[in-house]
Design an enzyme around this catalytic site. Structure first.
Site, PDB file in Angstrom:
ATOM      1  N   ASN A  48       0.832  -1.197   0.000  1.00 22.66           N
ATOM      2  CA  ASN A  48       0.000   0.000   0.000  1.00 22.66           C
ATOM      3  C   ASN A  48       0.870   1.252   0.000  1.00 22.66           C
ATOM      4  OD1 ASN A  48       0.593  -0.788   2.782  1.00 22.66           O
ATOM      5  ND2 ASN A  48      -0.892   0.730   3.461  1.00 22.66           N
ATOM      6  N   CYS A  59      -4.089   0.701  -2.676  1.00 22.36           N
ATOM      7  CA  CYS A  59      -4.060  -0.565  -1.938  1.00 22.36           C
ATOM      8  C   CYS A  59      -2.971  -1.495  -2.479  1.00 22.36           C
ATOM      9  CB  CYS A  59      -5.406  -1.268  -2.040  1.00 22.36           C
ATOM     10  SG  CYS A  59      -6.788  -0.369  -1.319  1.00 22.36           S
ATOM     11  N   GLU A  61      -3.218  -4.646  -3.032  1.00 22.67           N
ATOM     12  CA  GLU A  61      -3.782  -5.536  -4.043  1.00 22.67           C
ATOM     13  C   GLU A  61      -3.800  -4.868  -5.415  1.00 22.67           C
ATOM     14  OE1 GLU A  61      -4.937  -4.659  -1.033  1.00 22.67           O
ATOM     15  OE2 GLU A  61      -6.616  -5.938  -0.461  1.00 22.67           O
TER      16      GLU A  61
END
Length: 134
Positions: A48, A59, A61
């Site tokens: 992040n 983020c 991800e």
């Protein structure tokens, strides 16, 4: 769920834990790391990145999936998300949609703590039922 060996899962966890250490989280101090395994067997990582203008933070991800795409990957076979301490976290709504768009059916989504061996396995379908698709 997609078939992955324990070695694959362990390698992804180690990669996500390592990426987490590089997180830029000066405001929340809440570091997150992620690792994605694509259809070529390539692992892409992300962490992040906070920003003083909070909506501009990114983020882990999203970074890992973007790295996968930038390196030529098309589909996600597995993703591991690691938070600090002994907490398990799941992806935010936006990342759930990103994962759903890039994952194959039954992709493993593994939520792991930095400390200990707690792990929660799920799928994009379980995280985002009735997800948006064109």
């Amino acid at each position: 769920m997609t078939n992955l060996s324990e070695t694959d899962v362990s390698s992804l966890i180690a990669a996500a834990r390592k990426a987490r250490l590089n997180a830029h989280a000066p405001y929340s101090r809440f570091k997150v790391g992620a690792a994605v395994l694509d259809e070529r067997g390539v692992v892409s990582v992300g962490c992040n990145m906070e920003n003083a203008a909070y909506p501009l933070g990114t983020c882990a991800e999203a970074v890992a999936l973007g790295t996968m795409v930038a390196s030529g990957g098309k589909t996600c076979r597995a993703i591991v998300i690691v938070a600090g301490g002994d907490r398990l976290i799941t992806p935010c709504g936006g990342c759930r949609q990103r994962i759903a768009e890039l994952a194959v059916a039954g992709t493993r989504v593994c939520c792991v703590a930095e400390e200990g061996d707690a792990i929660e396995m799920t799928t994009p379908e379980a995280l985002l039922p009735n997800g948006f698709a064109f």
